[in-house]
Structure formats: C-alpha cells, structure tokens
Design a protein around this motif. Structure first.
Motif, PDB file in Angstrom:
ATOM      1  N   PRO A  50       0.826  -1.212   0.000  1.00 28.84           N
ATOM      2  CA  PRO A  50       0.000   0.000   0.000  1.00 28.84           C
ATOM      3  C   PRO A  50       0.863   1.267   0.000  1.00 28.84           C
ATOM      4  CG  PRO A  50       0.079  -0.917   2.203  1.00 28.84           C
ATOM      5  CD  PRO A  50       0.918  -1.821   1.336  1.00 28.84           C
ATOM      6  N   LEU A  51       0.418   2.270  -0.715  1.00 29.26           N
ATOM      7  CA  LEU A  51       1.105   3.561  -0.762  1.00 29.26           C
ATOM      8  C   LEU A  51       0.108   4.668  -0.456  1.00 29.26           C
ATOM      9  CD1 LEU A  51       3.124   3.169  -4.110  1.00 29.26           C
ATOM     10  CD2 LEU A  51       4.021   2.889  -1.789  1.00 29.26           C
ATOM     11  N   SER A  52       0.580   5.713   0.178  1.00 25.00           N
ATOM     12  CA  SER A  52      -0.249   6.894   0.388  1.00 25.00           C
ATOM     13  C   SER A  52       0.487   8.115  -0.154  1.00 25.00           C
ATOM     14  CB  SER A  52      -0.571   7.083   1.873  1.00 25.00           C
ATOM     15  OG  SER A  52       0.619   7.274   2.613  1.00 25.00           O
ATOM     16  N   PHE A  53      -0.308   9.076  -0.646  1.00 20.07           N
ATOM     17  CA  PHE A  53       0.263  10.281  -1.247  1.00 20.07           C
ATOM     18  C   PHE A  53      -0.253  11.517  -0.511  1.00 20.07           C
ATOM     19  CE2 PHE A  53      -0.066   7.118  -4.676  1.00 20.07           C
ATOM     20  CZ  PHE A  53       1.260   7.033  -5.062  1.00 20.07           C
ATOM     21  N   LYS A  54       0.482  12.596  -0.670  1.00 19.41           N
ATOM     22  CA  LYS A  54       0.079  13.877  -0.094  1.00 19.41           C
ATOM     23  C   LYS A  54      -0.297  14.816  -1.234  1.00 19.41           C
ATOM     24  CE  LYS A  54       3.251  13.354   3.826  1.00 19.41           C
ATOM     25  NZ  LYS A  54       4.462  13.909   4.503  1.00 19.41           N
ATOM     26  N   PRO A  55      -1.574  14.922  -1.530  1.00 15.34           N
ATOM     27  CA  PRO A  55      -1.991  15.772  -2.658  1.00 15.34           C
ATOM     28  C   PRO A  55      -1.658  17.234  -2.407  1.00 15.34           C
ATOM     29  CG  PRO A  55      -3.755  14.289  -1.948  1.00 15.34           C
ATOM     30  CD  PRO A  55      -2.698  14.231  -0.901  1.00 15.34           C
ATOM     31  N   HIS A  56      -1.387  17.959  -3.484  1.00 14.61           N
ATOM     32  CA  HIS A  56      -1.175  19.396  -3.384  1.00 14.61           C
ATOM     33  C   HIS A  56      -2.514  20.098  -3.163  1.00 14.61           C
ATOM     34  CE1 HIS A  56       2.840  19.150  -5.828  1.00 14.61           C
ATOM     35  NE2 HIS A  56       2.959  18.721  -4.574  1.00 14.61           N
ATOM     36  N   VAL A  57      -2.431  21.309  -2.659  1.00 13.42           N
ATOM     37  CA  VAL A  57      -3.644  22.097  -2.412  1.00 13.42           C
ATOM     38  C   VAL A  57      -4.407  22.349  -3.712  1.00 13.42           C
ATOM     39  CG1 VAL A  57      -4.519  24.299  -1.542  1.00 13.42           C
ATOM     40  CG2 VAL A  57      -2.573  23.201  -0.413  1.00 13.42           C
ATOM     41  N   SER A  58      -3.677  22.480  -4.809  1.00 11.02           N
ATOM     42  CA  SER A  58      -4.310  22.769  -6.100  1.00 11.02           C
ATOM     43  C   SER A  58      -4.944  21.541  -6.747  1.00 11.02           C
ATOM     44  CB  SER A  58      -3.287  23.373  -7.065  1.00 11.02           C
ATOM     45  OG  SER A  58      -2.203  22.470  -7.259  1.00 11.02           O
ATOM     46  N   ASP A  59      -4.605  20.346  -6.252  1.00 13.14           N
ATOM     47  CA  ASP A  59      -5.202  19.127  -6.812  1.00 13.14           C
ATOM     48  C   ASP A  59      -6.685  19.073  -6.465  1.00 13.14           C
ATOM     49  OD1 ASP A  59      -2.714  18.477  -7.715  1.00 13.14           O
ATOM     50  OD2 ASP A  59      -2.284  17.010  -6.147  1.00 13.14           O
ATOM     51  N   GLN A  60      -7.491  18.641  -7.418  1.00 16.31           N
ATOM     52  CA  GLN A  60      -8.941  18.641  -7.235  1.00 16.31           C
ATOM     53  C   GLN A  60      -9.497  17.224  -7.266  1.00 16.31           C
ATOM     54  OE1 GLN A  60     -10.696  21.160 -10.214  1.00 16.31           O
ATOM     55  NE2 GLN A  60      -9.393  22.903  -9.736  1.00 16.31           N
ATOM     56  N   PRO A  61     -10.585  16.982  -6.547  1.00 15.06           N
ATOM     57  CA  PRO A  61     -11.260  15.684  -6.677  1.00 15.06           C
ATOM     58  C   PRO A  61     -11.794  15.518  -8.104  1.00 15.06           C
ATOM     59  CG  PRO A  61     -12.048  16.899  -4.757  1.00 15.06           C
ATOM     60  CD  PRO A  61     -11.228  17.853  -5.551  1.00 15.06           C
ATOM     61  N   ILE A  62     -11.891  14.285  -8.551  1.00 11.57           N
ATOM     62  CA  ILE A  62     -12.438  14.039  -9.889  1.00 11.57           C
ATOM     63  C   ILE A  62     -13.910  14.419  -9.899  1.00 11.57           C
ATOM     64  CG2 ILE A  62     -12.965  12.272 -11.606  1.00 11.57           C
ATOM     65  CD1 ILE A  62     -10.493  10.772 -10.751  1.00 11.57           C
ATOM     66  N   SER A  63     -14.276  15.264 -10.838  1.00 12.57           N
ATOM     67  CA  SER A  63     -15.666  15.734 -10.951  1.00 12.57           C
ATOM     68  C   SER A  63     -16.063  15.711 -12.413  1.00 12.57           C
ATOM     69  CB  SER A  63     -15.803  17.167 -10.416  1.00 12.57           C
ATOM     70  OG  SER A  63     -15.297  17.270  -9.103  1.00 12.57           O
TER      71      SER A  63
END
Length: 695
Positions: free
Chosen positions: A521-534
């Motif tokens: 398993p891997l976890s990532f730290k999304p950037h503030v500018s990254d958006q949920p898929i919509s």
C-alpha cells in the motif's frame, strides 16, 4: 416533473427522433438520384440558396447539419429524463420481457474474420449502410456511362475512357464523403447519440475503424484516378492548382497525404507495437479535415461536418477537463506488475460499471493519454474512484517501476479525462450473470460486482447469481482478485451479500507460488491545487450538454448570417466571387468561436455553482489507506484450478435460467470462443456481451 409527464415527454422525443431519422434516411437515399439533383435540390436552392443571409451553403445547413444537431440535443434531453427513472421501475418485469424479446438481435452472428465479433444487429445495420453506399455508387456510375458515350462530344478533347475516368473519380470522392459524414460519431466519447442507443465510444471504436477504411479506400481511389487522368491528358500541372472559387486540387492532395499517414498506422501490427506512432499520427485528423474543407468548399463539406461538429464540442470539453490536476490519495502495488490508483472523487459524480478513465501522468509522458477501466463503484464508494493498471506497455511499465521502487513518492501529478461509459446498465434483467475474463480483463467485472454489492443492500430488486470465470498465466496474477472488494467498508463474507462463485484458473503453473501479504500500500500527499475528480458539466451533465449544443449552433448561425449578409453577399453581387478558402475559414472560425465560448461559459458556471461549495465535503477523504484482508472475505466463494484452462463450453452450456448474461473481456481468442458458444444458434437464454478495449 412527475413520472407520467416524463414518460410522455420521452415518448414524444422518440417519435420526433424517428421522424427526423426517417427524413434523413430519405435524403441520403435520394441524394445520388437525378430526382434529388434536378427537382429537390433545385427547388430548395430556389427558396433558400438565393437568400442574402446564408446563400448557397444555407441548403446544406438546413438539410444535413441542423437535423443531426437537433438529434444530439433531443438525445441529451432523453438521457436526462431516463437518468431520473428509478431502478425498480426500470427493471420491472414488463421491462425485462420487452428487452428479452430483442435478445436474439444481440447474439453474435460473425465470430472470426476481419470485422471481429459482430452481432445480428450490427450485421443488419452494416448491410443497410453498405447497401446505401453501393446504391450511391451504382447511380453515380450509371450516370457516368449513360451520359458519356462514343456518340457524345468529347469534353476538353478527351478520349471516351479519359472522360469516364474523370467522372468516376468525382463519384468515388462523393461516395467517400458519405462515409466521412459518419466517421466522427463513434469517437465522440460523451456523445448523446451513442448513449441514447446504448453504445459507448469504446464499443463503437470498431465502427470508426470500418468507416476509416472505407473513407481512405474511396478517397485514395479518387486521388489515384485523377493522377492517372492528369498524366494521360498532359495536365500534370493541375496537381498544384488552388482554384479561388472552385475545387482546390492541392488542398485535396494535402488532405489525402495526411489521411494516408493516419491509415498506415492503424493496422494492428503497427498500432500495438508502436502505439505512440499511431497516437501522434492520428492528430493529423485536424490537417485532413481542414484541407478537405478547402478542397471541396464549405457548402459541400457541410454534408459531412455535423459529426465533426459534435466531436469538436466533445473534444474541447475534454480539453477543459484535462487542464486540472486531480487528487491521487493512495495506491496498491500488486506482485503481478499491476497497480491500483485511488483518487478522491466528488460525491456528485456518478458513473456506470465498465466505465473507463483516460489518465495522463506528466512525469512519464506529457502528451500520452491511456484508457483504463474503473474498478470502483460510484454508489458503493461515493468519495473514491479507482483504476487498475497492468504493466503491459512502455508507459504502464514505467508507472509500475516508479511505484514499486524502494524510493518513497509523496506526490504524483495526474490529469484525467472522463469517466466515459454506458449511460445505464441492465445487468439486473438477467437471472444469472457469467463473467469470463483473461488476465487484466477482470477489471470491468470488479466494478460490476461492487455495484451489485451496493444494490443488494439498498434495492428490492432481485440480484442475479454471479459466476466469475477468470484465467491467469501465473499465480501472482491471483492478487487481482483481492481488488474485487473495496479497501474498506466490508467486514463479512461476500457470500452474505451476493450469490457468487469465483472460478480461477492458473494456466502456466501446477501449484501455487504466491506469497501472502505482498500487496504494497502507498499513500500520497496531494497538493492544495489538486482537485477531486468531478464531471466537467456537473450532475445535470446531459442538460448542460444540450444547452452547449443548441446555443453554440445558434451562435454559429447568427455569426454566419451576419457576415454573409453584410460582408460576403455584397462582394458576390459584383463580377468577382468571394474566395472559397476565405469563406471556409470564416465558417470554421465561427464554429470554433461558438463552441469555445459556450463550452467555457458552461464549465465555469458549473464549477461556480456546484464544486466551490462542495470541495470541503471531499477534503475529509483520508489519504492513508488501511489494508484489509480480502482473501478471507472471498475464500468461501473462490475455487482455484492450477495447470489447466477453463473449459468454457462445459461451464456455459446448460446454465439454468430464462436469461443468462454472458460477459467476456480478455484476449481475442477467448472472446471468439465465448462468442461462438453464445452465437445465434446457441440456446436462447445465453445473452452475449463483449467488453473490449482495442484502441
């Protein structure tokens, strides 16, 4: 809107659609005849062609372009109303009987051959289209040989065979335009025309390939005939002619060269070994269409532009969506060169099982986009979207190596287009559902099973019995079965939710060499500018698309009307005619401006209305994943067979139930074997569906 009024509206849309389609078919059938040319077209040009607002192109705008845009608009409204229909009502007993009545039409009729697996319905429509094409060619050739005879005066001093060759070359080009008119409909991924008849762009790719072969065969023949004609009549200099007001030969040759370059890369031997060459070369469609319009002029090209117009709308919406980076929160690395990527998703985004997502990872390639099947269920996992990627090509192998390396990756920049898939699925109409997969072909079935898990706990519908038959090369591939269940949310055996049997076959090993607990398993730290898929157009996407289509077309008509009335028409009243290429550029710019303006405004309004206030609801999705034990939850339902291949004939023939849905996704030979078992000569209860992603 009440259920009664919805049903009435949908029936009215169906009747109106049938009327438009009937009228359009009549036009296409009559177009090669002298009746159409001498009576119908003359009458329409008398009434419309001499108007100061649109001029000669106005006839083709009304006859060919307007009906198809209207059909796309009606399709959007129909799909919006259909989307609101409840699940219980949709899968009522009456609905099942109506659908089973046409089950025979979905059975495979052709299994092996250059066309691949072709159903009875597809054979019927293919026969109708080829009949139209042959009818058109027969009429055109008949006209050629009747009007050009030994007794008729030679045109421009040509011999009779040269005059006939000239005429035949023109007719071959006209026939090619018939195929070109339908070429872009199958590749408009978000098109309402496909979704309204139960198709997706993935299942329709083969129609695009068939049409592409026909287009290039006819236009190449058209070009070769003219080269022979020019050489024989000592007019080779005609190859470089660019006429101001008539046909431009040079533009046609540029379009043909672009088409030939695309055509050369579509054959499987080249496309599979050199996918990047195929992918980049196919962007020459812009050159092809631009110089095709310059070649024949805007008036005639309007016959084939409706499909391209709908494709351009779809393509620009995809471009707008792809500008954003999405929030990748976690991944699972499997021992079989496979990774699962888990994205944050806006809860309002809903998609059907077997949908696909196009993924771009700039750190691997800034230009390449690859389609992958979504394994998650938007109902069972409202804030997560997952895709499984098998390392089979250069791009996917680089991704696997990147994620499986000891070096920790905190963030991965990802852009997406989609999801794209069927507007609805009808798996509940079956008594049993048999899913046959080979290797990574299991991915669309994972999404189906997860969707049925959700329905089993929330719906009163009867859930079909599920049999999953999966073939793998090595025991390490069995780890793909661990993705059947979501990462979290289930704590009991899957058999408590579904009546399911999983029959796994490992073909190249006689015993297990699989090590337990090797999924990383891997976890990532999304950037503030990254958006949920919509979804790019919001929850009411079909209504929004209908608005874009109608408003962009109206703006296009208004722009052209004003320019023609106050700029082009006054010039053409004089001795000099307005240059054909300039008129074509004006029309193409008007289309571009109207599509870009309306699509951009729609996307911006949708973003302001829905997602600025809902972004906070998806921030709570934790990027930290806890590994569950899916093997334990699947153990009672799974049987594993080593050193053998599944005997599909034995497993499928004799299955009980009035309707047994048989889905297959895997290598071509496996799909052909299942299709043969479920062909139109097979028992009536076997309903076949092939899920293939042969890009």
């Amino acid at each position: 809107m009440g259920e009664m009024s919805k049903d009435v509206t949908m029936k009215v849309i169906k009747l109106l659609t049938m009327a438009i389609l009937g009228g359009t078919m009549v036009i296409w059938i009559m177009m090669p005849t002298s009746t159409y040319k001498k009576i119908w077209l003359t009458s329409m040009r008398t009434k419309l062609g001499k108007t100061t607002t649109f001029g000669k192109p106005g006839v083709n705008l009304l006859v060919y372009m307007f009906p198809m845009i209207l059909l796309a608009f009606l399709g959007c409204i129909y799909l919006h109303l259909k989307k609101q229909t409840s699940v219980d009502q949709f899968h009522s007993g009456l609905e099942r009987k109506k659908r089973d009545k046409f089950g025979a039409l979905r059975k495979p009729m052709l299994v092996k051959g250059p066309l691949g697996i072709v159903t009875v319905t597809e054979v019927m429509f293919l026969t109708m289209f080829m009949t139209l094409l042959l009818w058109s060619l027969a009429n055109y050739f008949y006209y050629t040989f009747v009007t050009i005879t030994p007794r008729s005066p030679a045109v421009h001093g040509d011999n009779i065979w040269e005059a006939r060759l000239d005429s035949i070359a023109v007719r071959l080009g006209v026939a090619g335009n018939i195929c070109l008119a339908f070429l872009f409909y199958p590749v408009a991924r978000g098109s309402s025309l496909l979704a309204a008849v139960g198709l997706t762009s993935e299942s329709s790719i083969k129609y695009h390939i068939w049409l592409g072969h026909l287009v290039m065969t006819l236009v190449t023949s058209h070009g070769v005939c003219y080269v022979i004609y020019w050489i024989s009549t000592n007019q080779i200099n005609q190859m470089l002619e660019w006429d101001r007001t008539a046909i431009s030969n040079l533009a046609g040759e540029i379009a043909l060269v672009a088409g030939l370059l695309m055509w050369a890369t579509i054959f499987p031997a080249i496309r599979r070994r050199f996918f990047e060459v195929f992918y980049y070369t196919h962007h020459l469609y812009i050159v092809f269409m631009l110089f095709f319009v310059f070649h024949v002029g805007i008036s005639y090209s309007l016959i084939s532009l409706p499909g391209f117009y709908i494709f351009i709308v779809d393509r620009f919406l995809r471009f707008l969506q792809s500008r954003n980076n999405v929030k990748l929160v976690s991944a699972r690395v499997l021992p079989c060169d496979t990774v699962e990527l888990n994205f944050s998703k806006n809860p309002m985004l809903m998609y059907s099982p077997t949908s696909i997502l196009f993924v771009n990872i700039p750190s691997i390639s800034k230009l390449q986009w690859h389609p992958f099947t979504i394994t998650s269920s938007s109902k069972l996992e409202p804030e997560k979207l997952s895709v499984m990627i098998k390392g089979q090509g250069k791009w996917s192998t680089k991704l696997y190596q990147m994620l499986s390396s000891p070096d920790k990756i905190d963030h991965l920049t990802v852009s997406i287009e989609g999801p794209y898939g069927p507007s609805s699925t009808d798996f509940l109409r079956h008594d049993s559902l048999v899913m046959v997969s080979g290797g990574s072909g299991i991915t669309p079935f994972i999404s189906i099973i997860r969707d049925l898990i959700y329905l089993s706990s929330t719906s009163t519908c009867k859930i079909p019995k599920i049999i999953l038959i999966c073939a793998f090369k090595n025991s390490s591939d069995l780890s793909m079965l661990d993705l059947i269940l979501p990462i979290s949310g289930l704590t009991t055996e899957i058999s408590s939710f579904l009546d399911i049997q999983i029959k796994a076959f490992v073909t190249r090993e006689t015993e297990s060499t699989r090590n337990k607990n090797i999924i990383k398993p891997l976890s990532f730290k999304p950037h503030v500018s990254d958006q949920p898929i919509s979804t790019i157009l919001g929850p009411n996407s079909w209504v929004c698309l209908a608005t874009i289509l109608s408003s962009s077309f109206m703006i296009f008509i208004i722009i052209i009307g004003i320019i023609t009335r106050y700029y082009i028409y006054p010039i053409e009243q004089g001795v000099k005619k307005y240059t054909s290429a300039y008129k074509s550029i004006i029309y193409l710019l008007a289309i571009s401006v109207s599509v870009v303006a309306t699509s951009s405004i729609a996307v911006l309004c949708n973003k302001m209305k829905y997602y600025t206030k809902n972004d906070q609801t998806v921030e709570g999705l934790s990027p930290l994943v806890t590994e569950s034990s899916p093997q334990q939850l699947l153990s009672q339902s799974t049987s594993i067979h080593y050193g053998e291949r599944p005997n599909l004939n034995k497993l499928l023939v004799g299955l009980k139930g009035s309707s047994v849905g048989v889905l297959v996704c895997g290598p071509r030979k496996m799909r052909q074997e299942v299709a043969k078992i479920c062909s139109f000569r097979s028992p009536e209860n076997l309903q076949f569906e092939s899920i293939s992603f042969s890009w």
